[in-house]
Design an enzyme around this catalytic site. Structure first.
Site, short mmCIF file in Angstrom:
data_model
loop_
_atom_site.label_atom_id
_atom_site.label_comp_id
_atom_site.label_asym_id
_atom_site.label_seq_id
_atom_site.Cartn_x
_atom_site.Cartn_y
_atom_site.Cartn_z
CG HIS A 230 -83.07 12.32 -158.03
ND1 HIS A 230 -82.25 13.42 -157.87
CD2 HIS A 230 -83.55 12.03 -156.79
CE1 HIS A 230 -82.24 13.78 -156.61
NE2 HIS A 230 -83.01 12.95 -155.92
CG LEU B 204 -77.73 14.83 -150.62
CD1 LEU B 204 -78.85 15.85 -150.66
CD2 LEU B 204 -77.69 14.15 -149.27
CG PHE B 205 -75.11 9.05 -152.91
CD1 PHE B 205 -73.80 9.47 -153.15
CD2 PHE B 205 -75.45 8.70 -151.62
CE1 PHE B 205 -72.87 9.50 -152.13
CE2 PHE B 205 -74.53 8.75 -150.59
CZ PHE B 205 -73.23 9.16 -150.84
CB CYS B 206 -78.93 11.19 -158.28
SG CYS B 206 -77.92 12.38 -159.17
CB ALA B 207 -81.07 8.62 -153.83
#
Length: 487
Positions: free
Chosen positions: A163, A408-411
């Site tokens: 992100h 979701l790992f900032c993705a």
């Protein structure tokens, strides 16, 4: 490689009164705090991890007893190198204001700050004329770049980005490219998009060097060539690449590089944007204030005229984070002296251990864009059949003392693509147990690097095998959106 005692570096720093000038003092400080670490690096470091803080920390287990904590969440924040901590501790008594003071410690701190800029430029193999701007993080660096884009600049970014790379371009026309399934497809997709842009004006491509989800290396040099062939520029998000591989602005032929200290074993709140100066010089300052301004004068009509700096200071308003900047420079030196060839070789050894161990557990599915044979850094994400990822991560922590990341790992778009879910499906980072009948929209990520001992990886592989075959030994519940042990 044994840890260097902090007292050694601190005691070696000469008294300020013993040297003739701040420039000589800053060189003496740097020489004193790096000397013994440089001597240590003569050993082949692939034989042992680099010393990091926290390597002896013990944590309690819900099943009783304690265990040395296995930090396997490097992709979020890597632990501080012992070398970085020692260097910062050695400098701390000499801390002073930067660029503002006539006093001795202020001049010394200014020297260290600007020498750190030169160290980072050397670490990145920058071109003559490139600027090194110090920021707070990769996110801050890319938001800065977003603010200096020329008018009508179009931005091209793959949906696979973190992100930090996906979201800053709010004032530009953005084309989001679908996730490629091969490196060649990535290049071809970008070439088509750039060739078809209308109007055919200024353009910027933003791409990661190594995925924060899969760890896979992207074809940065080929993407840069495609961008330049179509009159576009390119910025490399090196947050996950720089801690694991050498990064050269010249060899990759990128226009800018952004990375964070906290991924590079220097968790003191600084980041870097390095690259071409023209867009940076021609734009309004990212922040307006002292340090960015060269001259301020009142006009006869009562207003204010400002002349801004054209150096990196133009975008570094306010008192800079000299500790954070110096820690990044220290990490750059430590990694360079250790030798990336040895670091990369050792990490390949750890990656093979993890991937081979997970491959022996049929319930585990490793997430990948480019396939099993794709080169990667020490970042691996996976899902486990029959397990919610938050539950699995909680059990790894509570029952084995292993810290990983779930969510979701900032993705979000990338993970949803890899999980094969609809982009509109609900889900969020760190999502708790899915509702009955709903699919869990999160994954587990294990990540490691130069400070990871083999035992941590071995324990992780064993824990995955045991949890899948035997189940958790403890009961868990959802609290404030997180899965935690029930007590």
């Amino acid at each position: 490689m044994s840890a260097r005692p902090a007292a050694t570096a601190t005691a070696a720093v000469p008294s300020p009164g013993a040297v003739p000038s701040p420039g000589a003092e800053s060189a003496a400080v740097e020489s004193a705090v790096v000397g013994s670490a440089a001597a240590e690096s003569a050993d082949p470091c692939c034989a042992a991890p680099l010393p990091v803080l926290g390597r002896d920390v013990t944590v309690p287990l819900v099943t009783g007893g304690e265990v040395t904590y296995a930090a396997l969440d490097y992709a979020a924040s890597a632990p501080a190198l012992q070398r970085v901590w020692d260097d910062v501790a050695a400098y701390a008594p000499y801390y002073g204001s930067v660029h503002r003071g006539a006093g001795y410690l202020s001049q010394l701190s200014t020297d260290l700050f600007e020498n750190s800029r030169a160290t980072v430029a050397e670490f990145l193999d920058c071109r003559p004329g490139d600027q090194i701007v110090f920021t707070r993080s990769t996110t801050d660096s890319l938001n800065l770049l977003a603010q200096v884009l020329p008018a009508d600049c179009q931005v091209f970014v793959f949906e696979t980005e973190h992100h930090a790379s996906l979201l800053p371009w709010r004032d530009a026309r953005v084309t989001y490219l679908n996730a490629p399934r091969t490196p060649q497809q990535a290049v071809e997709t970008l070439e088509r998009a750039l060739a078809d842009r209308d109007p055919y004006g200024p353009a910027l491509v933003c791409v990661t060097g190594a995925s924060n989800v899969t760890g896979e290396l992207w074809p940065v040099r080929e993407l840069a060539a495609a961008a330049h062939a179509h009159g576009a520029r390119i910025v490399l998000d090196a947050a996950q690449l720089a801690p694991h591989h050498p990064v050269s602005v010249r060899e990759l032929d990128v226009d800018w590089i952004a990375f964070s200290g906290h991924k590079l074993y220097a968790p003191f709140g600084s980041g870097v944007l390095a690259g071409r100066a023209d867009w940076l010089q021609e734009s309004e300052p990212y922040l307006a204030g002292g340090g960015a301004s060269k001259k301020v004068a009142r006009r006869s009509d009562g207003g204010v005229d400002v002349e801004w700096h054209t150096t990196a200071a133009r975008h570094e308003a306010g008192s800079p984070n000299v500790i954070g900047v110096y820690s990044i420079a220290s990490a750059c030196k430590a990694l360079t002296e250790a030798g990336f060839d040895a670091l990369v070789e050792r990490e390949r050894h750890l990656i093979a251990k993890v991937r081979e161990g997970l491959a022996e557990v049929p319930a585990v599915r490793v997430l990948s864009l480019f396939g099993d044979d794709a080169p990667r850094v020490g970042v691996i994400s996976f899902v486990v059949d029959g397990w919610n990822s938050s539950h699995f991560a909680a059990a790894l922590s509570a029952e084995y003392g292993i810290g990983v990341r779930d969510g979701l790992f900032c993705a979000h778009p990338l993970v949803r693509t890899l999980l094969g879910t609809d982009p509109q499906d609900p889900g969020e980072c760190g999502a708790p147990e899915a509702e009955p009948g709903e699919r869990s929209l999160n994954a587990i990520r294990v990540s490691f690097g130069a400070g990871t001992p083999d035992e941590h990886v071995d324990r992780f592989v064993r824990a995955v095998r045991e949890l899948v075959s035997d189940g958790a030994k403890w009961q868990y519940r959802t609290e404030a959106g997180r899965c935690v042990p029930a007590v």
